[in-house]
Enzyme design. Structure first.
Site, PDB file in Angstrom:
ATOM      1  N   ASN A  69       0.954  -1.058  -0.042  1.00  0.00           N
ATOM      2  CA  ASN A  69       0.145  -0.130   0.047  1.00  0.00           C
ATOM      3  C   ASN A  69       0.974   1.354   0.035  1.00  0.00           C
ATOM      4  O   ASN A  69       1.366   1.759   1.177  1.00  0.00           O
ATOM      5  CB  ASN A  69      -0.765  -0.059   1.367  1.00  0.00           C
ATOM      6  CG  ASN A  69      -1.753   1.254   1.314  1.00  0.00           C
ATOM      7  OD1 ASN A  69      -1.703   2.028   0.507  1.00  0.00           O
ATOM      8  ND2 ASN A  69      -2.428   1.332   2.526  1.00  0.00           N
ATOM      9  N   LYS A 126       0.191   4.311  -0.169  1.00  0.00           N
ATOM     10  CA  LYS A 126      -0.663   5.161   0.470  1.00  0.00           C
ATOM     11  C   LYS A 126      -0.367   6.561  -0.746  1.00  0.00           C
ATOM     12  O   LYS A 126      -0.301   6.479  -1.621  1.00  0.00           O
ATOM     13  CB  LYS A 126      -0.133   5.513   1.803  1.00  0.00           C
ATOM     14  CG  LYS A 126      -0.083   4.214   2.644  1.00  0.00           C
ATOM     15  CD  LYS A 126       0.056   4.617   3.958  1.00  0.00           C
ATOM     16  CE  LYS A 126      -0.214   3.287   4.777  1.00  0.00           C
ATOM     17  NZ  LYS A 126      -0.230   3.047   6.385  1.00  0.00           N
ATOM     18  N   HIS A 150      -9.357   0.625   4.599  1.00  0.00           N
ATOM     19  CA  HIS A 150      -8.147   1.075   5.496  1.00  0.00           C
ATOM     20  C   HIS A 150      -8.631   1.999   6.628  1.00  0.00           C
ATOM     21  O   HIS A 150      -9.113   2.940   6.383  1.00  0.00           O
ATOM     22  CB  HIS A 150      -7.120   1.713   4.492  1.00  0.00           C
ATOM     23  CG  HIS A 150      -5.607   1.629   5.123  1.00  0.00           C
ATOM     24  ND1 HIS A 150      -5.360   2.725   6.046  1.00  0.00           N
ATOM     25  CD2 HIS A 150      -4.818   0.821   5.091  1.00  0.00           C
ATOM     26  CE1 HIS A 150      -4.060   2.307   6.412  1.00  0.00           C
ATOM     27  NE2 HIS A 150      -3.779   1.284   5.996  1.00  0.00           N
ATOM     28  N   GLU A 202      -6.990   4.477   7.582  1.00  0.00           N
ATOM     29  CA  GLU A 202      -6.778   6.009   7.452  1.00  0.00           C
ATOM     30  C   GLU A 202      -8.274   6.555   6.643  1.00  0.00           C
ATOM     31  O   GLU A 202      -8.414   7.834   6.811  1.00  0.00           O
ATOM     32  CB  GLU A 202      -5.598   6.208   6.676  1.00  0.00           C
ATOM     33  CG  GLU A 202      -4.338   5.985   7.317  1.00  0.00           C
ATOM     34  CD  GLU A 202      -3.247   5.152   6.722  1.00  0.00           C
ATOM     35  OE1 GLU A 202      -3.140   5.280   5.411  1.00  0.00           O
ATOM     36  OE2 GLU A 202      -2.145   4.747   7.210  1.00  0.00           O
ATOM     37  N   GLU A 217      -5.125  -5.155  10.236  1.00  0.00           N
ATOM     38  CA  GLU A 217      -4.360  -4.223  10.511  1.00  0.00           C
ATOM     39  C   GLU A 217      -4.734  -3.533  11.842  1.00  0.00           C
ATOM     40  O   GLU A 217      -5.302  -2.690  11.918  1.00  0.00           O
ATOM     41  CB  GLU A 217      -4.452  -3.051   9.379  1.00  0.00           C
ATOM     42  CG  GLU A 217      -3.895  -3.620   8.169  1.00  0.00           C
ATOM     43  CD  GLU A 217      -3.245  -2.650   7.175  1.00  0.00           C
ATOM     44  OE1 GLU A 217      -2.409  -2.767   6.491  1.00  0.00           O
ATOM     45  OE2 GLU A 217      -3.960  -1.478   6.991  1.00  0.00           O
ATOM     46  N   GLY A 270       2.566   2.006  10.847  1.00  0.00           N
ATOM     47  CA  GLY A 270       3.384   3.348  10.721  1.00  0.00           C
ATOM     48  C   GLY A 270       3.993   3.850  12.051  1.00  0.00           C
ATOM     49  O   GLY A 270       4.763   4.812  12.290  1.00  0.00           O
ATOM     50  N   SER A 300       3.590  -2.329  10.489  1.00  0.00           N
ATOM     51  CA  SER A 300       5.159  -2.359  10.530  1.00  0.00           C
ATOM     52  C   SER A 300       5.635  -3.619  10.277  1.00  0.00           C
ATOM     53  O   SER A 300       6.280  -4.034  11.063  1.00  0.00           O
ATOM     54  CB  SER A 300       5.385  -1.865  11.975  1.00  0.00           C
ATOM     55  OG  SER A 300       4.813  -0.418  12.361  1.00  0.00           O
TER      56      SER A 300
HETATM   57  P1  13P Z   1       2.884   0.442   7.779  1.00  0.00           P
HETATM   58  O1  13P Z   1       3.563  -0.969   7.138  1.00  0.00           O
HETATM   59  O2  13P Z   1       3.820   1.727   7.252  1.00  0.00           O
HETATM   60  O3  13P Z   1       3.039   0.306   9.247  1.00  0.00           O
HETATM   61  O4  13P Z   1       1.620   0.526   7.143  1.00  0.00           O
HETATM   62  C1  13P Z   1       0.523  -0.540   7.354  1.00  0.00           C
HETATM   63  C2  13P Z   1      -0.525   0.069   6.516  1.00  0.00           C
HETATM   64  O5  13P Z   1      -1.315   0.554   6.898  1.00  0.00           O
HETATM   65  C3  13P Z   1      -0.591  -1.192   5.059  1.00  0.00           C
HETATM   66  O6  13P Z   1      -1.813  -0.722   4.788  1.00  0.00           O
END
Ligand code: 13P
Length: 253
Positions: free
Chosen positions: A9, A11, A98, A100, A170, A176, A216
């Site tokens: 992803n 982002k 997601h 976010e 997740e 993150g 992560s």
């Molecule tokens: P990170 O791997 O940067 O923690 O993000 C995970 C994520 O949100 C994947 O969709």
């Protein structure tokens, strides 16, 4: 057996040239290094999808995904992107729900149910994200939260449609933050999710549903996570922006 999937992803990252470079590296390294039974997916910003799709070409195990789509098929919805548009560019997967999007754009379980339907109706495959925030984990409510996310956004589907869905667990507190869920925590939640799917759709569908871990995930912990019996792969954020790391994760089975 569930398909082994490592999805990146991206982002809201990468400029045009970065996207081109990253996607080409992933395609080339996959050819040389990644076993053919591992599916890689690059979920790029909308604006790079067409370019990345052309670079991927007809690779048999690298696919391209979007990170969202709208609930309507066309019309006066300025700034939105419809599922049929994605399909017309040969996009294979769409990330939905997601954390976010849930947090910053207030996407609800009900709205996500509509998005799941529209993605499936356009012959693409949803990567449906679920997971609890830190307060919910601390209150030991993770099963309740994830259970209702699945119930309200996915469990209206027929078994045939459900079997096309990829689930990504997740835990929001691990995204993150550098703080990965332990492999025990991941396995426990993945087994819980598979159990719910089994209750609703039966043993065969449950065994074939890919449940990815996200939060992560990196080359140094992917092997331990992917060794858990109910972890079928990963949804990778930060580490998917570096081709070497993304490929090393895909080689971690
Ligand atoms: P990170 O791997 O940067 O923690 O993000 C995970 C994520 O949100 C994947 O969709």
């Amino acid at each position: 057996m569930a398909k082994k999937i490592v999805a990146g992803n991206w982002k809201m990252n990468t400029l045009k040239e970065d996207a081109q470079k990253l996607a080409s590296e992933v395609v080339n390294m996959t050819k040389d290094e990644v076993p053919s039974d591992v599916t890689l997916i690059m979920c790029t910003p909308f604006i790079h999808l067409s370019q990345v799709k052309s670079l991927v070409g007809s690779s048999s195990n690298v696919f391209v995904g979007a990170q969202n789509c709208y609930t309507k098929t066309s019309g006066a919805y300025t700034g939105e992107t419809a599922a049929p548009m994605l399909k017309s560019y040969g996009i294979d997967y769409v990330i939905l729900g997601h954390s976010e999007r849930r947090e910053y754009f207030k996407e609800s379980n009900q709205e996500l149910a509509e998005k799941v339907d529209i993605v499936l109706a356009n012959d693409m495959l949803p990567i449906f994200c679920c997971g609890e925030v830190l307060d919910e984990r601390e209150a030991n409510k993770q099963e309740e939260i994830v259970g209702s996310q699945l119930e309200e956004s996915l469990f209206h589907l027929s078994a045939e449609d459900f079997s096309k869905v990829v689930i990504a667990y997740e835990p929001v507190w691990a995204i993150g933050t550098g703080k990965t869920a332990s492999s025990e925590q991941a396995q426990e939640m993945h087994a819980f999710i598979r159990g719910l799917v089994e209750k609703k759709y039966g043993t065969e569908v449950a065994a074939e549903t890919s449940i990815l871990y996200g939060g992560s995930c990196k080359p140094s912990n992917a092997e331990e996570l992917f060794a858990c019996p109910d972890v079928d792969g990963g949804l990778i954020g930060g580490a998917s922006l570096k081709s070497r790391d993304f490929i090393d994760i895909a080689k971690s089975y």
